[in-house]
Enzyme design. Structure first.
Site, PDB file in Angstrom:
ATOM      1  N   GLU A 250       0.810  -1.215   0.000  1.00 37.98           N
ATOM      2  CA  GLU A 250       0.000   0.000   0.000  1.00 37.98           C
ATOM      3  C   GLU A 250       0.844   1.266   0.000  1.00 37.98           C
ATOM      4  O   GLU A 250       0.483   2.265  -0.636  1.00 37.98           O
ATOM      5  CB  GLU A 250      -0.935   0.008   1.220  1.00 37.98           C
TER       6      GLU A 250
ATOM      7  N   HIS B  51      17.882   6.144 -11.474  1.00 36.07           N
ATOM      8  CA  HIS B  51      16.951   6.161 -10.347  1.00 36.07           C
ATOM      9  C   HIS B  51      16.174   7.469 -10.281  1.00 36.07           C
ATOM     10  O   HIS B  51      15.233   7.598  -9.510  1.00 36.07           O
ATOM     11  CB  HIS B  51      17.705   5.926  -9.034  1.00 36.07           C
TER      12      HIS B  51
END
Length: 754
Positions: free
Chosen positions: A18, A694
């Site tokens: 989540e 990244h």
């Protein structure tokens, strides 16, 4: 003296990831900051309650992080690089994300801070940046707010802080060189302020993590602990917390500190409980890290009971996880596809909390029947046919020195490879993966769920590979890759095709930020029943006249990024994998694949924490790589890729790999890593990463050219390759195209400038 249970930390991401989904939705501008913060509150409340229900007496608070806990500490101390600061000097969650990712929903994009591995784990942290004369102040009160949350829910808690000496140890100096340890006196007032605030809230114990105390530290750093803890003493009880190794070598330093307790890792350390009890001050609490926080295996609680029972009643004692449970999946009970036998061998974070409760109850009562019942499956596993394969063990025993030697040295091989590939100067390539689009992930998921038959799945994957080849040819790259559309994860994919591994449905662990991985579990001897990558590599090569790299994950990385067996050595596992992948190299070569990349990004992270233990590890780690690669002919070019590495202290071993080309992550460190290769006079070819994958930021042509020119000052240009830092699976296609186009343009400019 009643024994209590506690954990050093708990997984943050949620059973269904989540937190990851909320973060990425917020970063994409699809949800509000308030919605993101609400998900964090909900997860913390749920995880505290779950630990409490599982039998944990003191709940950790402060182990939650929006990116990583070291970055959280940087914000706590007001350590924000100038390029990431808000115009008004305030600090908010977007400040944190700009440091970690290079951008956030608010504020100007800027180069992300450097990221590296957390000790010898597969978790990452954002490296703190320090400058001379830097000021620190309490600017980020996340810890205090979370303490208030937990207290309001009625929990008995133990706040968690990263200690000041370890925090400084983990950072890097930027700008004018100076000794960052001199900043200790400047950060201690912030720690004092935080401890005072915790004392006001009635907190009795604070877990203060100083894992640097398990390292072979310079004397100046060891000497820094006493004045630091003299300054912090007196406001609350401090549990000095160490993990990932033993503390005995530094115990003289530790016992001189004004703390009230010590946590030791009794899994990964070699500390003797009786010696610890004898040497620690009599009024200190000992927190015994008896349950492994870094694996998925059920503990032999009868063994743990015997290990600690002799000191029960003789000093204050807590039982705990060896380290934070962050490194373990959350809940085994939701795994419905593991067969009953294998499932009985495992314990995830919540089950480990239950193990602590069982151990506590037995130690407090002296009744051990429940421990014996819990430990029974471990005895059965030792004799299971699923664990042992006689053919694998026989092949491993037959390895000779010749199995790890290429036919000829690099100089001879390089000539054969130049004649075969005829690549230009500054050859361009990528590291392996291309963006894993929603369509690609959906295709794999539908196939996995049985909603798509094999023919339609293969047609879909083939189309994505074809598009990846078309994109690369359009961009003008010199050495291509097939893009890895068929692979969910660089380790999981190989584990799925090797005997000896099993997989979980929800065994997610956090790697960094929102990135989660689902490591395979090594349950037995490893072998390759059939070729793994050959079909798709051969198909990709059929689409182009340019060379296409075969892509393998190396044996040490598969080992480090899996949950390993505990009944054999890591060396044994690595060499079993190497033998399996050796056959894959031979099959790729036979299929016409002339360049084969064996990724070993985890080689350095697998190093023991103490330098005195390095040589033995590096010897077998290098040998495993060479066993994997040495079957290749001279004209087959072997590449390897490494990331997050500092190489200067292992250059002998890097050279001993004898890869024809090594690609490394260097852009965040501004090519600093090349100093190691220059000083060593590294003889083979190198591809220094020229942009940070990244971060979604697109590097300019000028930026890339400048980095390459800097690289050419250290490494002869004729031995340099041009590539991104890492694979591109987490990026989107628009920024990938733009970044690679700029990279290719920079390489062309340098060729023309010759």
């Amino acid at each position: 003296m009643t024994i209590l249970t506690h954990t050093l930390g708990f997984p943050r991401v949620g059973l269904r990831r989540e937190l990851k989904k909320a973060q990425e939705s917020y970063w994409a501008g699809n949800t509000t900051r308030e919605a993101l913060l609400a998900v964090g509150r909900e997860l913390r409340a749920r995880h505290w309650e779950q630990q409490k229900q599982a039998g944990i007496d003191l709940l950790p608070v402060g182990d939650f992080a929006w990116y990583d806990h070291v970055l959280t500490t940087s914000l706590l101390l007001g350590n924000v690089p100038a390029r990431h600061q808000n115009n008004d000097g305030s600090v908010d969650i977007d400040t944190l994300f700009r440091i970690g990712r290079g951008r956030a929903p608010t504020g100007e994009p800027a180069a992300a801070a450097e990221m590296t591995k957390w000790f010898n784990t597969n978790y990452h942290y954002i490296v703190p940046e320090f400058s001379k004369g830097q000021q620190f102040r309490l600017t980020w009160t996340q810890l205090l707010e979370e303490v208030d949350e937990a207290l309001a829910l009625g929990h008995k808690i133990k706040p968690v802080l990263l200690g000041p000496v370890t925090y400084l140890w983990l950072g890097k100096v930027k700008g004018e060189p100076f000794d960052r340890l001199t900043l200790l006196k400047d950060i201690l007032p912030v720690y004092q302020h935080v401890l005072a605030e915790l004392a006001k809230r009635g907190i009795e114990w604070v877990q203060i993590d100083e894992p640097a105390l398990v390292l072979e530290l310079p004397q100046a750093w060891l000497d820094a602990f006493k004045p630091a803890y003299d300054a912090l003493a007196g406001q609350v009880k401090l549990l000095l917390t160490t993990y990932f190794e033993g503390v005995t070598p530094n115990l003289d330093t530790i016992i001189a500190l004004p703390v009230q307790g010590l946590h030791v890792d009794l899994i990964h350390g070699k500390d003797d409980v009786a010696e610890l009890h004898q040497r620690l001050p009599v009024d200190w609490l000992l927190s015994a890290g008896l349950i492994n926080g870094r694996n998925v295996w059920r503990a032999d609680l009868t063994e743990k009971y015997a290990q600690i029972n002799a000191i029960v009643g003789k000093r204050a004692l807590w039982v705990a996880s060896s380290c934070s449970l962050l490194h373990s999946p959350i809940d085994l009970s939701v795994e419905t596809r593991l067969d009953t036998e294998v499932k009985s061998w495992f314990a995830f974070a919540l089950q480990k909390c239950g193990e602590l409760a069982l151990l506590r109850d037995a130690l407090n009562s002296g009744e051990t029947a429940a421990l014996e019942e819990w430990s029974a499956p471990i005895q059965a596993r030792r004799h299971s046919r699923r664990v042992h394969n006689a053919a694998v063990e026989k092949r491993l025993a037959a390895i000779t020195a010749q199995d790890s030697q290429r036919e000829n040295p690099y100089e001879v091989r390089a000539e054969a490879q130049r004649a075969r590939f005829k690549l230009p100067a500054w050859p361009t390539t990528t590291i392996g993966s291309f963006p894993q689009t929603t369509e690609i992930r959906g295709l794999r998921l539908d196939f996995k769920k049985g909603n798509l038959d094999a023919n339609h799945y293969r047609t879909g994957i083939a189309e994505h590979i074809k598009q990846a080849i078309i994109e690369q040819e359009r961009l003008g790259l010199d050495v291509l890759v097939h893009g890895e559309a068929e692979r969910n994860d660089m380790v999981e994919y190989f584990g799925e095709h090797l005997d000896g591994f099993v997989f979980t449905q929800n065994g997610w662990v956090q790697s960094y930020g929102s990135r989660c991985v689902k490591p395979p579990v090594v349950i037995g001897d490893i072998s390759r029943p059939a070729p793994i990558t050959v079909e798709w590599a051969k198909y990709a090569q059929s689409l182009t006249d340019k060379p296409v790299k075969g892509m393998l994950t190396g044996p040490v990385t598969i080992l480090c990024w899996s949950f390993p067996r505990e009944d054999v050595t890591r060396e044994t596992i690595a060499k079993q994998i190497a033998l399996a992948l050796r056959d894959e190299v031979a099959d790729l070569e036979a299929a016409g694949i002339g360049i084969i990349q064996i990724d070993e990004p985890a080689l350095r992270e697998g190093l023991p924490l103490r330098r005195s233990d390095w040589d033995a590890y590096l010897e077998w780690g290098v040998e495993a790589f060479r066993i994997n690669a040495a079957v290749a002919k001279d004209e087959t070019q072997i590449h390897t890729h490494m990331c997050y590495c500092e190489f200067n202290d292992i250059m002998d071993s890097i050279a001993a790999l004898d890869a024809d080309v090594i690609t490394i992550e260097t852009s965040r460190s501004d090519m600093e890593l090349l100093e190691s290769f220059e000083a060593f006079d590294y003889p083979n070819e190198i591809g220094p990463g020229v942009y940070d994958i990244h971060s979604p930021n697109v590097p300019s042509v000028e930026w890339i050219e400048a980095l390459l020119k800097k690289a050419a000052q250290r490494i002869p240009a004729q031995r340099l390759w041009v590539n991104p830092d890492c694979g591109l699976k987490t990026r989107g296609w628009p920024e990938t195209r733009a970044a690679l186009a700029n990279m290719v343009k920079a390489a062309h400019n340098l060729r023309q400038a010759k």
